[in-house]
Design a protein around this motif. Structure first.
Motif, PDB file in Angstrom:
ATOM      1  N   PRO A 158       0.049  10.567  -5.093  1.00  0.00           N
ATOM      2  CA  PRO A 158      -0.359  11.859  -5.675  1.00  0.00           C
ATOM      3  C   PRO A 158      -0.531  11.818  -7.183  1.00  0.00           C
ATOM      4  CG  PRO A 158       1.944  11.901  -5.013  1.00  0.00           C
ATOM      5  CD  PRO A 158       1.382  10.624  -4.475  1.00  0.00           C
ATOM      6  N   ALA A 159       0.003  10.799  -7.848  1.00  0.00           N
ATOM      7  CA  ALA A 159      -0.118  10.701  -9.297  1.00  0.00           C
ATOM      8  C   ALA A 159      -1.389   9.968  -9.723  1.00  0.00           C
ATOM      9  CB  ALA A 159       1.096   9.974  -9.870  1.00  0.00           C
ATOM     10  N   ARG A 160      -2.180   9.527  -8.762  1.00  0.00           N
ATOM     11  CA  ARG A 160      -3.390   8.760  -9.061  1.00  0.00           C
ATOM     12  C   ARG A 160      -4.623   9.490  -8.520  1.00  0.00           C
ATOM     13  NH1 ARG A 160      -1.890   4.003 -12.086  1.00  0.00           N
ATOM     14  NH2 ARG A 160       0.127   3.290 -11.301  1.00  0.00           N
ATOM     15  N   PRO A 161      -5.808   9.179  -9.065  1.00  0.00           N
ATOM     16  CA  PRO A 161      -7.027   9.740  -8.470  1.00  0.00           C
ATOM     17  C   PRO A 161      -7.245   9.154  -7.077  1.00  0.00           C
ATOM     18  CG  PRO A 161      -7.574   8.104 -10.134  1.00  0.00           C
ATOM     19  CD  PRO A 161      -6.091   8.336 -10.239  1.00  0.00           C
ATOM     20  N   SER A 162      -8.122   9.790  -6.319  1.00  0.00           N
ATOM     21  CA  SER A 162      -8.326   9.381  -4.922  1.00  0.00           C
ATOM     22  C   SER A 162      -8.909   7.986  -4.778  1.00  0.00           C
ATOM     23  CB  SER A 162      -9.242  10.388  -4.222  1.00  0.00           C
ATOM     24  OG  SER A 162     -10.511  10.445  -4.856  1.00  0.00           O
ATOM     25  N   SER A 163      -9.442   7.438  -5.847  1.00  0.00           N
ATOM     26  CA  SER A 163     -10.028   6.098  -5.802  1.00  0.00           C
ATOM     27  C   SER A 163      -9.001   4.988  -5.983  1.00  0.00           C
ATOM     28  CB  SER A 163     -11.097   5.966  -6.886  1.00  0.00           C
ATOM     29  OG  SER A 163     -10.544   6.279  -8.168  1.00  0.00           O
ATOM     30  N   TRP A 164      -7.725   5.330  -6.110  1.00  0.00           N
ATOM     31  CA  TRP A 164      -6.682   4.321  -6.328  1.00  0.00           C
ATOM     32  C   TRP A 164      -6.787   3.243  -5.254  1.00  0.00           C
ATOM     33  CZ3 TRP A 164      -4.116   2.350  -9.986  1.00  0.00           C
ATOM     34  CH2 TRP A 164      -2.931   1.636  -9.775  1.00  0.00           C
ATOM     35  N   PRO A 165      -6.958   1.966  -5.637  1.00  0.00           N
ATOM     36  CA  PRO A 165      -7.251   0.913  -4.662  1.00  0.00           C
ATOM     37  C   PRO A 165      -6.147   0.635  -3.660  1.00  0.00           C
ATOM     38  CG  PRO A 165      -6.857  -0.024  -6.846  1.00  0.00           C
ATOM     39  CD  PRO A 165      -6.963   1.453  -7.030  1.00  0.00           C
ATOM     40  N   ASP A 166      -4.897   0.959  -4.005  1.00  0.00           N
ATOM     41  CA  ASP A 166      -3.795   0.619  -3.112  1.00  0.00           C
ATOM     42  C   ASP A 166      -3.292   1.801  -2.301  1.00  0.00           C
ATOM     43  OD1 ASP A 166      -3.867  -2.056  -3.797  1.00  0.00           O
ATOM     44  OD2 ASP A 166      -2.524  -1.793  -5.500  1.00  0.00           O
ATOM     45  N   ASP A 167      -4.089   2.854  -2.191  1.00  0.00           N
ATOM     46  CA  ASP A 167      -3.764   3.893  -1.227  1.00  0.00           C
ATOM     47  C   ASP A 167      -3.907   3.309   0.179  1.00  0.00           C
ATOM     48  OD1 ASP A 167      -3.258   5.788  -3.120  1.00  0.00           O
ATOM     49  OD2 ASP A 167      -5.174   6.843  -2.911  1.00  0.00           O
ATOM     50  N   GLY A 168      -2.946   3.621   1.040  1.00  0.00           N
ATOM     51  CA  GLY A 168      -2.968   3.064   2.391  1.00  0.00           C
ATOM     52  C   GLY A 168      -3.955   3.742   3.314  1.00  0.00           C
ATOM     53  N   ARG A 169      -4.411   4.950   2.951  1.00  0.00           N
ATOM     54  CA  ARG A 169      -5.367   5.648   3.818  1.00  0.00           C
ATOM     55  C   ARG A 169      -6.770   5.074   3.621  1.00  0.00           C
ATOM     56  NH1 ARG A 169      -6.270  11.766   1.341  1.00  0.00           N
ATOM     57  NH2 ARG A 169      -7.207  11.165  -0.658  1.00  0.00           N
ATOM     58  N   LEU A 170      -7.482   4.927   4.720  1.00  0.00           N
ATOM     59  CA  LEU A 170      -8.826   4.341   4.680  1.00  0.00           C
ATOM     60  C   LEU A 170      -9.655   5.009   5.775  1.00  0.00           C
ATOM     61  CD1 LEU A 170     -10.342   1.893   3.217  1.00  0.00           C
ATOM     62  CD2 LEU A 170      -9.964   0.668   5.363  1.00  0.00           C
TER      63      LEU A 170
ATOM     64  N   LEU B 169       0.832  -1.193   0.000  1.00  0.00           N
ATOM     65  CA  LEU B 169       0.000   0.000   0.000  1.00  0.00           C
ATOM     66  C   LEU B 169       0.876   1.256   0.000  1.00  0.00           C
ATOM     67  CD1 LEU B 169      -2.636  -1.093   2.696  1.00  0.00           C
ATOM     68  CD2 LEU B 169      -2.909  -1.130   0.201  1.00  0.00           C
ATOM     69  N   VAL B 170       0.307   2.374  -0.427  1.00  0.00           N
ATOM     70  CA  VAL B 170       1.013   3.646  -0.468  1.00  0.00           C
ATOM     71  C   VAL B 170       0.767   4.388   0.840  1.00  0.00           C
ATOM     72  CG1 VAL B 170       1.265   5.858  -1.653  1.00  0.00           C
ATOM     73  CG2 VAL B 170       0.744   3.779  -2.967  1.00  0.00           C
ATOM     74  N   TYR B 171       1.843   4.737   1.541  1.00  0.00           N
ATOM     75  CA  TYR B 171       1.752   5.491   2.785  1.00  0.00           C
ATOM     76  C   TYR B 171       2.432   6.847   2.611  1.00  0.00           C
ATOM     77  CZ  TYR B 171       0.772   0.838   4.738  1.00  0.00           C
ATOM     78  OH  TYR B 171       0.256  -0.409   4.994  1.00  0.00           O
ATOM     79  N   GLY B 172       2.025   7.789   3.433  1.00  0.00           N
ATOM     80  CA  GLY B 172       2.637   9.101   3.359  1.00  0.00           C
ATOM     81  C   GLY B 172       4.009   9.126   4.012  1.00  0.00           C
ATOM     82  N   SER B 173       4.908   9.949   3.461  1.00  0.00           N
ATOM     83  CA  SER B 173       6.251  10.084   4.035  1.00  0.00           C
ATOM     84  C   SER B 173       6.253  11.032   5.227  1.00  0.00           C
ATOM     85  CB  SER B 173       7.223  10.606   2.976  1.00  0.00           C
ATOM     86  OG  SER B 173       6.889  11.944   2.618  1.00  0.00           O
ATOM     87  N   GLY B 174       5.238  11.894   5.295  1.00  0.00           N
ATOM     88  CA  GLY B 174       5.176  12.889   6.372  1.00  0.00           C
ATOM     89  C   GLY B 174       5.990  14.133   6.127  1.00  0.00           C
ATOM     90  N   ARG B 175       6.748  14.177   5.035  1.00  0.00           N
ATOM     91  CA  ARG B 175       7.605  15.337   4.772  1.00  0.00           C
ATOM     92  C   ARG B 175       6.760  16.598   4.576  1.00  0.00           C
ATOM     93  NH1 ARG B 175      10.391  11.465   1.709  1.00  0.00           N
ATOM     94  NH2 ARG B 175       9.308  12.132  -0.205  1.00  0.00           N
ATOM     95  N   GLY B 176       7.130  17.658   5.287  1.00  0.00           N
ATOM     96  CA  GLY B 176       6.425  18.920   5.196  1.00  0.00           C
ATOM     97  C   GLY B 176       5.118  18.973   5.944  1.00  0.00           C
ATOM     98  N   LEU B 177       4.790  17.902   6.650  1.00  0.00           N
ATOM     99  CA  LEU B 177       3.510  17.846   7.356  1.00  0.00           C
ATOM    100  C   LEU B 177       3.679  17.747   8.862  1.00  0.00           C
ATOM    101  CD1 LEU B 177       1.650  15.371   4.959  1.00  0.00           C
ATOM    102  CD2 LEU B 177       1.323  17.841   5.116  1.00  0.00           C
TER     103      LEU B 177
ATOM    104  N   GLY C 122      -5.706   5.330   9.168  1.00  0.00           N
ATOM    105  CA  GLY C 122      -6.565   6.497   9.003  1.00  0.00           C
ATOM    106  C   GLY C 122      -5.839   7.751   8.588  1.00  0.00           C
ATOM    107  N   ARG C 123      -4.507   7.727   8.503  1.00  0.00           N
ATOM    108  CA  ARG C 123      -3.769   8.964   8.245  1.00  0.00           C
ATOM    109  C   ARG C 123      -4.018   9.460   6.833  1.00  0.00           C
ATOM    110  NH1 ARG C 123       2.508   9.777   9.777  1.00  0.00           N
ATOM    111  NH2 ARG C 123       2.778  10.280   7.569  1.00  0.00           N
ATOM    112  N   SER C 124      -4.368  10.735   6.720  1.00  0.00           N
ATOM    113  CA  SER C 124      -4.914  11.273   5.478  1.00  0.00           C
ATOM    114  C   SER C 124      -3.897  11.455   4.358  1.00  0.00           C
ATOM    115  CB  SER C 124      -5.604  12.611   5.753  1.00  0.00           C
ATOM    116  OG  SER C 124      -4.664  13.560   6.236  1.00  0.00           O
ATOM    117  N   ASP C 125      -2.587  11.384   4.652  1.00  0.00           N
ATOM    118  CA  ASP C 125      -1.585  11.586   3.598  1.00  0.00           C
ATOM    119  C   ASP C 125      -1.137  10.286   2.947  1.00  0.00           C
ATOM    120  OD1 ASP C 125      -0.320  10.824   6.009  1.00  0.00           O
ATOM    121  OD2 ASP C 125       1.590  11.670   5.348  1.00  0.00           O
ATOM    122  N   GLY C 126      -1.822   9.186   3.198  1.00  0.00           N
ATOM    123  CA  GLY C 126      -1.429   7.896   2.632  1.00  0.00           C
ATOM    124  C   GLY C 126      -2.023   7.649   1.261  1.00  0.00           C
ATOM    125  N   TYR C 127      -1.569   8.395   0.252  1.00  0.00           N
ATOM    126  CA  TYR C 127      -2.108   8.260  -1.102  1.00  0.00           C
ATOM    127  C   TYR C 127      -0.999   8.468  -2.122  1.00  0.00           C
ATOM    128  CZ  TYR C 127      -1.943  13.353  -0.831  1.00  0.00           C
ATOM    129  OH  TYR C 127      -1.514  14.646  -0.665  1.00  0.00           O
TER     130      TYR C 127
END
Length: 472
Positions: free
Chosen positions: A168-180, A133-141, A161-166
């Motif tokens: 950025p090159a995909r739409p928000s519906s990308w199935p393997d985003d780690g945020r849920l 899954l894609v998780y956020g790096s937290g950089r700048g946040l 639940g962390r909102s930056d786990g997506y």
């Protein structure tokens, strides 16, 4: 029109303006929100200092799984503690489902309500994927890497639940985003899977009920997603002109009694349909076997009059009465948790058998032209008031609906409707109506109704416990 449906529709037309008078409160149950759940591996404090296994928020969705067992769903975690608005105060809370035993028993003579509801936690199941899954790096946040230390590379990757786990090159519906951000749930008719609807995508996924591993992702119309995901809902609304409003994705799911069709409801209008000030949202009909999707326009209730920017309710959950009819839970934000007395918490009925699908229509005028007609079923605030609950103590977030086992009362067979609250992981509250503070448990309300109150109602058949270990 089949004979049974024609009769049910004819009966429906004879109902009074508010057809809920005979629906009464049977019982109230609660689960202490100071406790921890059964996932001891996630007990360490989150970024905001809250324990990672705090037993809260689990009334975001609820569903009967048979044999007195219910499955409840916390949302994206404890973000009521302000610590980083750049990520909507979300944390690396691991998404999960909770299995509960809800025992409804006759109350002793002289009790205020006819039944007692005893609630106990049976199991905690973390939601995960076998694919990375894609998780956020937290950089700048202002936060660190969002990948969970619980992950087992090559085997299981956990949703958070962390909102930056997506990506950025995909739409928000990308199935393997780690945020849920899970807000809706239904148990499959064989009891072995759960369907979960969530807001970040929006996405609908099916998970194995016992292991929590994702089994399937359902394709939804592309127009529901935003093209430019962002780490906060406000930033997403600024960066996009179409797709779901931030934190207003799939809020309700309903499974037909035969288990063949899944309905999904968006909490509010899409950006292209009026956004936060639009009056029409969407209900999706999904055929599980083939994946065909239809969309219908649902009219929300207006909460003001004459305002330049109108304010409407949102949908919190939906429930299938039969194959083509739904109960829809609408609410405002008033009530316990927001420092006000509860006002608008109502359940409506809609029938889709002859409704016109939206097709490629967008915009408020286009949706209004084909909008569903709704009829009132239950004013929850009024019904709770008749049961002795003060409006100041009714939770703002009454978010989960489920039918439950039938009961007998004074010789009459009653069907049951369970309503659950999301306490936002806040075990205690202090506000202007409760200056001395008040306990804020996870609350469950049980209402009783007859076949005459809800014409056409079909009770779903659940597998026998002995034959299906998943329903134990």
């Amino acid at each position: 029109m089949p004979r049974r449906r024609a009769l049910a529709f004819a009966l429906l037309l004879t109902l009074p303006a508010w057809a809920h008078a005979a629906v009464r409160l049977l019982a109230i149950g609660q689960l202490d929100a100071h406790r921890r759940d059964l996932s001891t591996a996630t007990a360490a404090p989150l970024e905001n200092g809250v324990p990672g296994n705090l037993l809260g928020g689990l009334g975001s969705a609820i569903d009967h799984a048979g044999c007195g067992k219910f499955v409840a769903l916390p949302d994206r975690g404890p973000n009521a503690v302000a610590f980083d608005p750049a990520i909507d105060n979300t944390s690396s809370y691991l998404d999960r489902i909770q299995t509960l035993d809800l025992a409804l028993q006759p109350a002793p003579a002289g009790a205020r309500l006819p039944f007692e509801l005893h609630v106990s936690l049976q199991a905690t199941t973390l939601l995960s994927s076998r694919e990375p899954l894609v998780y956020g790096s937290g950089r700048g946040l202002g936060v660190g890497d969002g990948a969970s230390a619980t992950n087992r590379p090559g085997q299981r990757y956990f949703f958070t639940g962390r909102s930056d786990g997506y990506d950025p090159a995909r739409p928000s519906s990308w199935p393997d985003d780690g945020r849920l951000d899970p807000e809706s749930l239904r148990v499959s008719r064989d009891g072995r899977s759960v369907f979960v609807g969530e807001e970040y995508g929006p996405r609908i996924m099916r998970f194995d009920r016992r292991s929590g591993v994702r089994e399937q992702v359902y394709a939804l119309p592309a127009a529901l997603a935003v093209a430019h995901p962002q780490p906060s809902g406000h930033a997403e609304d600024r960066a996009n002109r179409s797709g779901r409003v931030g934190n207003h994705g799939i809020e309700g799911l309903a499974l037909t009694p035969d288990g063949k069709v899944l309905y999904a409801a968006l909490q509010g209008p899409l950006l292209q349909d009026g956004g936060k000030h639009g009056g029409y949202t969407r209900i999706l009909r999904i055929e599980l076997a083939g994946g065909a999707v239809q969309q219908f326009a649902y009219p929300l209730s207006r909460l003001d009059s004459g305002a330049r920017k109108p304010h409407f309710t949102g949908i919190s959950d939906i429930l299938a009465i039969d194959g083509d009819s739904l109960l829809v839970d609408e609410r405002d934000n008033s009530g316990l948790g927001n420092g006000t007395a509860a006002r608008f918490k109502r359940v409506f009925r809609v029938d889709l058998a002859h409704a016109r699908p939206l097709g490629d229509r967008h915009g408020q005028a286009a949706l209004a032209a084909v909008a569903l007609r709704k009829r009132p079923f239950l004013d929850v605030v009024a019904a709770l008031g008749r049961g002795g609950v003060d409006a100041a103590d009714i939770p703002a977030k009454l978010e989960g609906l489920s039918f439950g086992p039938d009961v007998r009362w004074h010789g009459r067979l009653l069907h049951t409707l369970y309503v659950s609250s999301d306490n936002d992981f806040r075990p205690d509250l202090r506000d202007r109506l409760h200056p001395g503070g008040i306990d804020n448990p996870n609350r469950f309300y049980v209402f009783g109704f007859t076949a005459a109150d809800l014409p056409g109602f079909v009770q779903a058949v659940h597998p026998a416990c002995a034959a299906n270990p998943a329903s134990r």
